[in-house]
Structure formats: C-alpha cells, structure tokens
Design a protein around this motif. Structure first.
Motif, PDB file in Angstrom:
ATOM      1  N   ARG A 139      -8.240   5.657  -0.902  1.00 47.59           N
ATOM      2  CA  ARG A 139      -6.898   5.144  -1.120  1.00 47.59           C
ATOM      3  C   ARG A 139      -6.101   6.025  -2.077  1.00 47.59           C
ATOM      4  O   ARG A 139      -6.658   6.521  -3.059  1.00 47.59           O
ATOM      5  CB  ARG A 139      -6.963   3.736  -1.723  1.00 47.59           C
ATOM      6  CG  ARG A 139      -6.727   2.655  -0.728  1.00 47.59           C
ATOM      7  CD  ARG A 139      -6.892   1.270  -1.314  1.00 47.59           C
ATOM      8  NE  ARG A 139      -7.360   0.372  -0.274  1.00 47.59           N
ATOM      9  CZ  ARG A 139      -6.579  -0.111   0.690  1.00 47.59           C
ATOM     10  NH1 ARG A 139      -5.293   0.204   0.721  1.00 47.59           N
ATOM     11  NH2 ARG A 139      -7.067  -0.902   1.609  1.00 47.59           N
ATOM     12  N   CYS A 140      -4.811   6.156  -1.805  1.00 43.34           N
ATOM     13  CA  CYS A 140      -3.915   6.832  -2.737  1.00 43.34           C
ATOM     14  C   CYS A 140      -3.628   5.862  -3.878  1.00 43.34           C
ATOM     15  O   CYS A 140      -3.206   4.735  -3.642  1.00 43.34           O
ATOM     16  CB  CYS A 140      -2.614   7.224  -2.032  1.00 43.34           C
ATOM     17  SG  CYS A 140      -1.333   7.779  -3.163  1.00 43.34           S
ATOM     18  N   GLU A 141      -3.867   6.286  -5.110  1.00 44.07           N
ATOM     19  CA  GLU A 141      -3.696   5.363  -6.246  1.00 44.07           C
ATOM     20  C   GLU A 141      -2.236   5.036  -6.512  1.00 44.07           C
ATOM     21  O   GLU A 141      -1.909   3.972  -7.021  1.00 44.07           O
ATOM     22  CB  GLU A 141      -4.318   5.969  -7.504  1.00 44.07           C
ATOM     23  CG  GLU A 141      -5.818   5.741  -7.580  1.00 44.07           C
ATOM     24  CD  GLU A 141      -6.409   6.330  -8.839  1.00 44.07           C
ATOM     25  OE1 GLU A 141      -5.652   6.493  -9.822  1.00 44.07           O
ATOM     26  OE2 GLU A 141      -7.622   6.637  -8.831  1.00 44.07           O
ATOM     27  N   THR A 142      -1.352   5.949  -6.174  1.00 45.39           N
ATOM     28  CA  THR A 142       0.061   5.741  -6.477  1.00 45.39           C
ATOM     29  C   THR A 142       0.697   4.682  -5.575  1.00 45.39           C
ATOM     30  O   THR A 142       1.477   3.860  -6.024  1.00 45.39           O
ATOM     31  CB  THR A 142       0.843   7.063  -6.345  1.00 45.39           C
ATOM     32  OG1 THR A 142       0.182   8.041  -7.140  1.00 45.39           O
ATOM     33  CG2 THR A 142       2.273   6.909  -6.794  1.00 45.39           C
ATOM     34  N   CYS A 143       0.356   4.724  -4.276  1.00 48.31           N
ATOM     35  CA  CYS A 143       1.033   3.805  -3.361  1.00 48.31           C
ATOM     36  C   CYS A 143       0.076   2.871  -2.622  1.00 48.31           C
ATOM     37  O   CYS A 143       0.509   1.981  -1.897  1.00 48.31           O
ATOM     38  CB  CYS A 143       1.871   4.578  -2.353  1.00 48.31           C
ATOM     39  SG  CYS A 143       0.874   5.487  -1.160  1.00 48.31           S
ATOM     40  N   GLY A 144      -1.226   3.084  -2.781  1.00 50.93           N
ATOM     41  CA  GLY A 144      -2.185   2.183  -2.149  1.00 50.93           C
ATOM     42  C   GLY A 144      -2.471   2.486  -0.688  1.00 50.93           C
ATOM     43  O   GLY A 144      -3.224   1.767  -0.041  1.00 50.93           O
TER      44      GLY A 144
ATOM     45  N   PRO B 220       3.609   9.328   5.122  1.00 51.88           N
ATOM     46  CA  PRO B 220       2.888   9.075   3.882  1.00 51.88           C
ATOM     47  C   PRO B 220       3.656   8.064   3.030  1.00 51.88           C
ATOM     48  O   PRO B 220       4.867   7.917   3.191  1.00 51.88           O
ATOM     49  CB  PRO B 220       2.853  10.440   3.203  1.00 51.88           C
ATOM     50  CG  PRO B 220       3.923  11.237   3.841  1.00 51.88           C
ATOM     51  CD  PRO B 220       4.218  10.647   5.175  1.00 51.88           C
ATOM     52  N   GLY B 221       2.927   7.365   2.132  1.00 53.29           N
ATOM     53  CA  GLY B 221       3.583   6.333   1.326  1.00 53.29           C
ATOM     54  C   GLY B 221       4.240   6.879   0.080  1.00 53.29           C
ATOM     55  O   GLY B 221       5.155   6.261  -0.465  1.00 53.29           O
ATOM     56  N   CYS B 222       3.784   8.032  -0.368  1.00 52.22           N
ATOM     57  CA  CYS B 222       4.339   8.617  -1.589  1.00 52.22           C
ATOM     58  C   CYS B 222       3.989  10.103  -1.622  1.00 52.22           C
ATOM     59  O   CYS B 222       3.165  10.556  -0.843  1.00 52.22           O
ATOM     60  CB  CYS B 222       3.800   7.898  -2.826  1.00 52.22           C
ATOM     61  SG  CYS B 222       2.121   8.405  -3.258  1.00 52.22           S
ATOM     62  N   PRO B 223       4.595  10.858  -2.535  1.00 51.74           N
ATOM     63  CA  PRO B 223       4.287  12.288  -2.598  1.00 51.74           C
ATOM     64  C   PRO B 223       2.798  12.560  -2.828  1.00 51.74           C
ATOM     65  O   PRO B 223       2.246  13.526  -2.293  1.00 51.74           O
ATOM     66  CB  PRO B 223       5.124  12.771  -3.787  1.00 51.74           C
ATOM     67  CG  PRO B 223       6.270  11.819  -3.869  1.00 51.74           C
ATOM     68  CD  PRO B 223       5.702  10.490  -3.457  1.00 51.74           C
ATOM     69  N   ASP B 224       2.133  11.698  -3.620  1.00 50.61           N
ATOM     70  CA  ASP B 224       0.723  11.939  -3.934  1.00 50.61           C
ATOM     71  C   ASP B 224      -0.175  11.860  -2.701  1.00 50.61           C
ATOM     72  O   ASP B 224      -1.267  12.426  -2.696  1.00 50.61           O
ATOM     73  CB  ASP B 224       0.245  10.952  -5.004  1.00 50.61           C
ATOM     74  CG  ASP B 224       0.795  11.325  -6.376  1.00 50.61           C
ATOM     75  OD1 ASP B 224       0.971  12.527  -6.628  1.00 50.61           O
ATOM     76  OD2 ASP B 224       1.080  10.404  -7.169  1.00 50.61           O
ATOM     77  N   CYS B 225       0.281  11.134  -1.672  1.00 46.98           N
ATOM     78  CA  CYS B 225      -0.520  11.056  -0.440  1.00 46.98           C
ATOM     79  C   CYS B 225      -0.824  12.451   0.109  1.00 46.98           C
ATOM     80  O   CYS B 225      -1.890  12.686   0.657  1.00 46.98           O
ATOM     81  CB  CYS B 225       0.217  10.252   0.633  1.00 46.98           C
ATOM     82  SG  CYS B 225       0.209   8.471   0.363  1.00 46.98           S
ATOM     83  N   TYR B 226       0.134  13.357  -0.053  1.00 48.70           N
ATOM     84  CA  TYR B 226      -0.087  14.727   0.448  1.00 48.70           C
ATOM     85  C   TYR B 226      -1.241  15.384  -0.318  1.00 48.70           C
ATOM     86  O   TYR B 226      -1.951  16.226   0.221  1.00 48.70           O
ATOM     87  CB  TYR B 226       1.174  15.577   0.283  1.00 48.70           C
ATOM     88  CG  TYR B 226       2.273  15.249   1.271  1.00 48.70           C
ATOM     89  CD1 TYR B 226       2.175  15.629   2.608  1.00 48.70           C
ATOM     90  CD2 TYR B 226       3.428  14.583   0.865  1.00 48.70           C
ATOM     91  CE1 TYR B 226       3.188  15.350   3.507  1.00 48.70           C
ATOM     92  CE2 TYR B 226       4.445  14.295   1.756  1.00 48.70           C
ATOM     93  CZ  TYR B 226       4.325  14.684   3.079  1.00 48.70           C
ATOM     94  OH  TYR B 226       5.328  14.406   3.967  1.00 48.70           O
TER      95      TYR B 226
HETATM   96 ZN    ZN Z   1       0.483   7.678  -1.771  1.00 47.22          ZN
END
Ligand code: ZN
Ligand code: ZN
Lengths: 340, 169
Positions: free
Chosen positions: B71-76, B88-94
């Motif tokens: 899981r991406c911690e920023t957006c789940g 993607p749900g947020c930039p961190d997903c990349y």
């Molecule tokens: Zn994310």
C-alpha cells in the motif's frame, strides 16, 4: 517564403494562428491528487497556493467555481481559460485569473495546480515565459512532486516529464474547406502531435478552427516541445496560404464569401453554427482583400459570441432564440461599422 | 461503454468539451473517432479507463505484478486500485509502485525516455547532478550520431567527472 497575409492582423502569424497556449501541470508532494481529497483538504491546497502567490507579489482574481452559475463557468471554458471538465464537479475548485486574463491557474482540476498562459497569435515562447514565472513563484513556496527520471509527478501518467502541453488554435478555412486537413491529421499524429476541432462537437469542426497540440512531455525539454510545435504551425500556415491563394480565385468561393458577408450584415437571427460558418468565410475574404472586415475582430467574435458568453453579457440564462437575436444584432453592428 | 455514434463497438476515445453552452462528454470507438477526425494519438487520453484497450494501465499489468497488497502510505492505494481507476492516487504512488508501473509507463513514453526538462528548486544536489548527467548522455548520443567525435570526447569527460562526484557522496 510565403509571408501570407500578416499585414492585416496585429499578431505574429495572426492570419492563421488565433492564439497560443501553454499549460503546466504541477502537484504538491505528499498530498493525494484532487480526486482523492475531501472538501477540507482541497480548501487547504487552495489556501496554500494563494498564500504562496501573495507572498510572491502575484495578484490574481480568486474565483470559487462552486459559486458560479453553470453558464458563467461554461463561458470561461468557451474563452479557453479553463478546461471543459473544470466546469463540472466544482466543489473545492478555484480559478485564479490575472487582470488581463493571460494567466489562469486551475486549482484541484485533475492535478493540484494547472498553470495556463494564452497569447494572441503565434507566440508560444512568450506564453511559456509567462507561465514559467508563475511556476517559479509557486516553486519557491511549495514542494512540487518531482522525480529525477519521471519528471513532474502528475496524475495522468501521460503528463509525466515536463507536464507541459503547448497548443495553437488555427483558423484554416482553405485547408479545411478543400479537405486538406484530414490528410494532415495522420502526419501530425506521427510527429507526436494532435489536431482536433476547437469548437463544436466530435462530429464537426466549427468555423474551420483547429487546435494543434504536442502529446509528448517525456524525454523532451520545454524549449524543444515549443520549437517543434511552432515549426509545425508554420508549416501548416504555409500550406493554408498556398491552398488559399488558389481557393479565393474561384468565383464560387468569392460568391460564398460575399454572400456570407450579406448574411452577417443583415440577419436578424444567427445561431452559433451559422455564425461560425459565415464568420469563417468573411475572415478568409478579409485576409485576401475581398472585403473590409477586420480579421482580428472576427477572431474575437468567434470567442465572445459563443452561447454561454452571451448569457454572461446579458447577465442571465437566455433562451436559444434570445441568444440568436442578440448575436445577430452584435454581428450586424460590428460588421456594418467596420465596413465604413 | 458503447460508442455513442455506432452503438456497437466499445468506446475508447473520450472527449470532454463545451458545445452549445453546455458541458458534454462524448464517447466514441476507435473507428468512429478516426472517421470523425477526432483520433487521439493515445486513446483514452485524460480518462481513468483501467480496463479498456489502450488505457494507461491495463489489467494484464496487475496480473503480471502478482497479488502482494503493498500500500502507498500517503494515499492508501494498492497497485490494484491504480489499475482499477486507471490513475495513481498520489505522487508517491509513482515511487512506491515504480517497478510495477514501469511497463505501462514505457508503453506510453517509450523505453528509454527520461525527463530532460525543467527541475524544481527543491530538487536535491543529487537530483540536479543526475539530471545533468542524463542530459549530457543524450547530447553524447547525438554527437556520436552526428559523428562529432571531438564534442563527444568532451561530453564523455564531463560525464565521468560528474559521475565521480556522485560516487563520493
Ligand atoms: Zn499514493
Ligand atoms: Zn463507433
């Protein structure tokens, strides 16, 4: 070298290129994309951006999209200040606009921040410089999501890299009316660019106006993308000049141009479609000295006499018939005044 | 979703636009879109159409990626969430799903494409240096293509110098 018909307009390559536009997509690092944000968090994005711009001394009008009448929102899209989708689902969406409307910033569209700059005529470099100044101002106060290899991390993976879209809106009556545009479309696609009608629905191009834009934002610098698009626009302009030179000699074509002028100068009712079609003929005639109309004024009418724009002028949602009457009246006044 | 024009094939081109003072969405199949002259270079542009052909992220990518629910911690978001929504749900997903996204991103941007444009202020020294190296490598390739070997040699030295700096850090 074809110099075309530049002398008749105030803008660079203004005979064929109505306007140039750049758009930069940016996101704040560590914050989910707008579609995943609730109203409170969207508001926080809006506040942060506004504060940063204020600190940088950039003065902009703040427009809360959810407070506009739908026709007011649509009128902004007709003027290309916002994207069509920005007019729907307006909760937590804010538009920032400079006084001269050359810079607009959409907040919480697909990305947190979309900076857009428009310039009349073929001036994508100037548009980019203007947008970049706001990008720099925001960069100074926000941490943009960025990756060394992927570039700016934007919601649509197609916007990775520079996050830049450059486009020009071109009036191409001769190419369009002689069927030359369809041949062009596949060539343009091969160059990594896209062409589509600027007005009207999917099935028809209104007013012979096309938008040509770059599709590649990765592995290419901003300057290269802009130069590529500019080169293509110049090539298309040259082809339009060549096509038009023969086209306007034809008596049938001249007949259409003078008849169109007759319609616009006398009609009591004018639909958007008819206006676009007739204005396109008259503008072509104006560029080749067949009438006294001002091409730049016609470029402006393409935009300002769209349906929602007329509602805004009138300050109320008009019926279609009321709009047609108002539109005809405005065009009559404008063209009859120009001719004298 | 069926094509609004022929009502037969799946719609792959999605247009959002303003017509007659109203906001409208138009969905067309590839054939109708081409016939109407509205073909996108990349079908499905701007849409989150994870399961349609030509979509940015396709279902096959999910299968290939297996089922570990990282899981991406920023957006789940899980990787499956990305393929389901096409976004993607947020930039961190990349960053989190970088390896799994790679095939899809290469499909869009080409195998070797890396960012060569503007860099934000906040970028680290490392990023700036790496970026400069990438830029120089591209120039080097171009110089070699053009048989400009003198320039190529200079570029190679510059790349070595920067790479050495990087190794020290
Ligand atoms: Zn994310
Ligand atoms: Zn179809």
């Amino acid at each position: 070298m074809s110099t075309g018909t530049n002398a008749k307009t105030a803008y660079p390559q203004g005979d064929t290129v109505l306007s140039s536009r750049v758009r930069l997509a940016r996101n704040i690092d560590g914050v989910p994309f707008p579609v995943r944000l609730n109203a409170t968090r969207r508001a926080a994005v809006n506040r942060k951006v506004c504060e940063t711009l204020q600190k940088a001394g950039k003065k902009m009008r703040v427009i809360d999209m959810s407070r506009l009448y739908p026709y007011e929102a649509v009128a902004l899209a007709e003027r290309h200040l916002i994207s069509p989708e920005f007019t729907s689902g307006t909760e937590g969406r804010v538009l920032l606009l400079t006084e001269d409307e050359r810079i607009s910033i959409m907040l919480n569209e697909e990305d947190h921040i979309r900076i857009q700059a428009i310039e009349p005529g073929l001036a994508p470099e100037q548009a980019y410089r203007n947008a970049a100044a706001y990008d720099d101002a925001l960069d100074a106060g926000l941490r943009f999501a960025f990756d060394n290899r992927l570039g700016y991390l934007n919601q649509n993976p197609r916007d990775l890299g520079t996050g830049l879209r450059v486009s020009v809106m071109m009036h191409l009556p001769a190419l369009s009316k002689t069927g030359g545009m369809s041949k062009f479309a596949s060539m343009i696609a091969k160059l990594g660019m896209n062409v589509r009608g600027s007005y009207g629905d999917a099935a028809s191009v209104k007013g012979d106006i096309f938008r040509i834009s770059n599709q590649v934002s990765m592995g290419i610098t901003e300057a290269e993308a802009i130069a590529n698009l500019k080169t293509l626009a110049m090539q298309i302009a040259t082809r339009e000049h060549t096509a038009a030179a023969d086209f306007v000699k034809d008596i049938g074509v001249r007949d259409r141009i003078t008849r169109a002028e007759g319609v616009l100068k006398n009609a009591m009712l004018l639909s958007t479609d008819e206006m676009m079609e007739m204005l396109s003929w008259v503008r072509l005639g104006a560029l080749y000295g067949l009438n006294g109309a001002d091409p730049d004024a016609i470029s402006e009418m393409f935009v300002s006499l769209q349906p929602a724009a007329l509602n805004v002028t009138a300050g109320a949602k008009l019926t279609s018939a009321q709009r047609d009457e108002l539109r005809a009246e405005y065009v009559r006044r404008k063209l009859n005044a120009d001719g004298e | 979703m069926l094509c609004q024009n022929c009502q037969r094939a799946d719609a792959t081109t999605h247009l959002k636009r303003i017509a007659n003072g109203e906001y409208t969405e138009i969905h067309l199949c590839a054939e109708c879109a081409a016939a109407l002259g509205v073909t996108d270079v990349f079908p499905g542009f701007g849409g989150g159409f994870g399961n349609l052909p030509g979509a940015a992220f396709s279902v096959t990518d999910v299968r290939r990626a297996g089922n570990r629910a990282l899981r991406c911690e920023t957006c789940g978001f899980t990787f499956e969430d990305i393929t389901r929504t096409g976004k993607p749900g947020c930039p961190d997903c990349y960053r989190v799903f970088g390896e799994k996204l790679k095939p899809s991103l290469q499909k869009i941007h080409g195998r070797s494409a890396v960012h060569t444009g503007k860099i934000p202020n906040g970028a680290s020294e490392d990023t700036l240096r790496e970026h400069r190296i990438t830029e120089l490598k591209e120039k080097l390739n171009r110089a070699i293509d053009e048989q400009n070997f003198e320039q190529a040699a200079q570029l190679r030295d510059e790349i070595r110098r920067l790479s050495a700096e990087e190794a020290q850090v």
